[in-house]
Design an enzyme around this catalytic site. Structure first.
Site, PDB file in Angstrom:
ATOM      1  CB  SER A  15      -0.965   0.097   1.330  1.00 37.42           C
ATOM      2  OG  SER A  15      -1.714   1.049   1.603  1.00 37.42           O
ATOM      3  CG  ASP A  36       1.873  -4.794   3.967  1.00 39.03           C
ATOM      4  OD1 ASP A  36       1.957  -3.880   3.414  1.00 39.03           O
ATOM      5  OD2 ASP A  36       0.553  -5.184   4.737  1.00 39.03           O
ATOM      6  CG  ASP A  59       3.392  -9.038  12.595  1.00 35.73           C
ATOM      7  OD1 ASP A  59       3.756  -7.912  12.729  1.00 35.73           O
ATOM      8  OD2 ASP A  59       2.389  -9.500  13.436  1.00 35.73           O
ATOM      9  CB  VAL A  60       7.653  -5.569  10.469  1.00 31.76           C
ATOM     10  CG1 VAL A  60       7.581  -5.541   9.012  1.00 31.76           C
ATOM     11  CG2 VAL A  60       6.684  -4.586  11.213  1.00 31.76           C
ATOM     12  CB  CYS A  86       6.784   1.667   3.589  1.00 33.26           C
ATOM     13  SG  CYS A  86       8.074   3.037   2.499  1.00 33.26           S
ATOM     14  CB  SER A 148       6.272  11.334  10.386  1.00 28.74           C
ATOM     15  OG  SER A 148       5.718  12.101  10.558  1.00 28.74           O
ATOM     16  CE1 TYR A 161       3.159   7.596  12.411  1.00 34.71           C
ATOM     17  CE2 TYR A 161       3.265   9.966  12.399  1.00 34.71           C
ATOM     18  CZ  TYR A 161       3.379   8.783  11.875  1.00 34.71           C
ATOM     19  OH  TYR A 161       3.640   8.499  10.187  1.00 34.71           O
ATOM     20  CE  LYS A 165       6.391   6.842  11.584  1.00 33.20           C
ATOM     21  NZ  LYS A 165       6.799   5.756  10.508  1.00 33.20           N
ATOM     22  CB  THR A 196      -0.751   7.194   1.356  1.00 35.72           C
ATOM     23  OG1 THR A 196      -1.093   7.372   2.799  1.00 35.72           O
ATOM     24  CG2 THR A 196       0.475   7.359   0.866  1.00 35.72           C
TER      25      THR A 196
HETATM   26  N1  NAD Z   1       1.093   9.222   4.536  1.00 33.54           N
HETATM   27  C1  NAD Z   1       1.640  10.044   5.012  1.00 33.54           C
HETATM   28  O1  NAD Z   1       1.291  11.364   5.218  1.00 33.54           O
HETATM   29  C2  NAD Z   1       2.781   9.734   5.905  1.00 33.54           C
HETATM   30  C3  NAD Z   1       3.529  10.950   6.467  1.00 33.54           C
HETATM   31  C4  NAD Z   1       4.707  10.790   7.372  1.00 33.54           C
HETATM   32  C5  NAD Z   1       5.015   9.384   7.537  1.00 33.54           C
HETATM   33  N2  NAD Z   1       4.413   8.070   6.933  1.00 33.54           N
HETATM   34  C6  NAD Z   1       4.789   6.815   7.124  1.00 33.54           C
HETATM   35  O2  NAD Z   1       4.994   6.294   5.987  1.00 33.54           O
HETATM   36  C7  NAD Z   1       4.788   4.900   6.175  1.00 33.54           C
HETATM   37  C8  NAD Z   1       3.851   4.328   5.088  1.00 33.54           C
HETATM   38  O3  NAD Z   1       2.611   4.989   5.297  1.00 33.54           O
HETATM   39  P1  NAD Z   1       1.361   5.216   4.411  1.00 33.54           P
HETATM   40  O4  NAD Z   1       0.972   6.343   4.259  1.00 33.54           O
HETATM   41  O5  NAD Z   1       2.170   4.427   2.881  1.00 33.54           O
HETATM   42  O6  NAD Z   1       0.577   4.068   4.923  1.00 33.54           O
HETATM   43  P2  NAD Z   1      -0.407   2.737   4.467  1.00 33.54           P
HETATM   44  O7  NAD Z   1      -1.089   2.556   5.400  1.00 33.54           O
HETATM   45  O8  NAD Z   1      -0.835   3.134   2.911  1.00 33.54           O
HETATM   46  O9  NAD Z   1       0.685   1.719   4.330  1.00 33.54           O
HETATM   47  C9  NAD Z   1       1.409   1.082   5.537  1.00 33.54           C
HETATM   48  C10 NAD Z   1       1.420  -0.470   5.335  1.00 33.54           C
HETATM   49  O10 NAD Z   1       2.087  -0.894   6.657  1.00 33.54           O
HETATM   50  C11 NAD Z   1       1.528  -2.225   6.589  1.00 33.54           C
HETATM   51  N3  NAD Z   1       1.460  -2.887   8.008  1.00 33.54           N
HETATM   52  C12 NAD Z   1       1.109  -2.039   9.116  1.00 33.54           C
HETATM   53  N4  NAD Z   1       1.375  -2.931  10.085  1.00 33.54           N
HETATM   54  C13 NAD Z   1       2.316  -4.024   9.635  1.00 33.54           C
HETATM   55  C14 NAD Z   1       3.115  -4.914  10.309  1.00 33.54           C
HETATM   56  N5  NAD Z   1       2.873  -5.220  11.502  1.00 33.54           N
HETATM   57  N6  NAD Z   1       3.802  -5.703   9.450  1.00 33.54           N
HETATM   58  C15 NAD Z   1       3.983  -5.541   8.105  1.00 33.54           C
HETATM   59  N7  NAD Z   1       3.015  -4.746   7.274  1.00 33.54           N
HETATM   60  C16 NAD Z   1       2.156  -3.654   8.287  1.00 33.54           C
HETATM   61  C17 NAD Z   1      -0.073  -1.913   6.342  1.00 33.54           C
HETATM   62  O11 NAD Z   1      -0.626  -3.364   5.957  1.00 33.54           O
HETATM   63  C18 NAD Z   1       0.019  -1.153   4.995  1.00 33.54           C
HETATM   64  O12 NAD Z   1       0.253  -1.782   3.938  1.00 33.54           O
HETATM   65  C19 NAD Z   1       4.348   4.768   7.567  1.00 33.54           C
HETATM   66  O13 NAD Z   1       5.341   4.496   8.516  1.00 33.54           O
HETATM   67  C20 NAD Z   1       3.832   6.017   7.928  1.00 33.54           C
HETATM   68  O14 NAD Z   1       3.727   6.490   9.318  1.00 33.54           O
HETATM   69  C21 NAD Z   1       3.231   8.566   6.090  1.00 33.54           C
END
Ligand code: NAD
Length: 255
Positions: A15, A36, A59-60, A86, A148, A161, A165, A196
């Protein structure tokens, strides 16, 4: 290292930002393993990318699961020279919420996924990267953390969070220093607000208010912009041990 040579393990690859990285790497001629917890989404994402991609359920937070998944990724890719973390959760909640103080278990869960999950993936991948033949620059690989802007300006409701981060950001330099002996670099990207599925879940009002807070460009980030930075870092051996904000100069307000 050229991006077409990337052999990438991408957590959260089913994702959002992780998936955008996978699409970028495969389009450039590289190979990817998507790790994932979402198996249906992950399998579809890998199928859409074609034979240069595979999905491995992982599962990480589970060390054995991570070690097995990284071994399987290594077998598929032939080697691992790029790791992009990610996988993550927002983990929103106030320390003193409407229904009382935050449960310690909730805080722990966010730490497990965003921080410990990153460390478990990093060490499993770094261990296999040490087996790579170094290139002319002596390089064997690159590890990327996703922090982040909440590491710098956490908002109300981001106590858990922001803690995670800030921690993945703080791990960057000591890890880069340690892994320098193997020619493995470590970088962190601190995104602002990106389009996203994480953001799709917010109300339109909140999305508009977030876009309005970005000085320039006045919009949310595009996942492809995150992926382009990953590719740039991969190809820039002098980028090491540092964090890059990718945020249109946003500085988040308290709420
Ligand atoms: N989207 C934003 O605005 C944003 C901003 C800053 C930081 N981030 C960071 O970027 C990263 C990706 O975010 P995104 O927006 O793509 O979110 P997203 O929800 O689209 O993707 C996150 C993915 O992580 C997977 N995931 C969750 N728990 C998991 C686990 N235990 N093991 C394996 N996979 C797991 C989910 O299934 C999902 O597919 C995250 O760390 C988020 O904190 C996102």
């Amino acid at each position: 290292m050229n991006i077409n040579e990337a052999r990438a393990v991408i957590t959260g690859g089913a994702s959002g930002l992780g998936n955008a990285v996978a699409r970028h790497v495969v389009a450039a001629g590289g190979r990817v393993a998507l790790l994932d917890v979402q198996d249906a989404l992950g399998a579809t994402a890998a199928a859409n990318l074609g034979p240069a991609a595979t999905f491995i359920k992982c599962d990480v937070t589970n060390e054995q699961n991570v070690n097995d998944a990284v071994q399987r990724a290594h077998a598929f890719l032939g080697s691992i020279n790029l790791t992009v973390n990610c996988a993550g959760v927002v983990g929103a909640g106030r320390m003193l919420g409407k229904s009382g103080p935050m449960a310690g278990d909730f805080f722990t869960k966010v730490i497990h996924i965003n921080l410990i999950g990153t460390f478990l993936i990093d060490k499993a991948c770094a261990h296999l990267m040490t087996q790579n033949t170094p290139n002319a620059d002596g390089e064997r690989g690159l590890i990327i953390h996703t922090s982040s802007v909440a590491a710098y300006e956490g908002q109300i409701g981001q106590v858990a969070y922001s803690a995670t981060k800030g921690a993945v950001l703080a791990m960057t330099l000591p890890m880069a220093r340690e892994l320098a002996a193997f020619g493995i670099r470590v970088m962190t990207i601190a995104p602002g607000v990106f389009w996203t599925p994480m953001v799709d879940g917010m109300t339109k009002e909140l999305q508009d208010s977030l876009s309005a807070q970005v000085p320039f460009p006045k919009r949310l980030g595009r996942a492809e912009e995150y992926a382009s930075l990953v590719a740039h870092l991969f190809q820039s051996p002098y980028m090491n041990g540092e964090s890059v904000r990718l945020d249109g100069a946003i500085r988040m307000q308290p709420k």
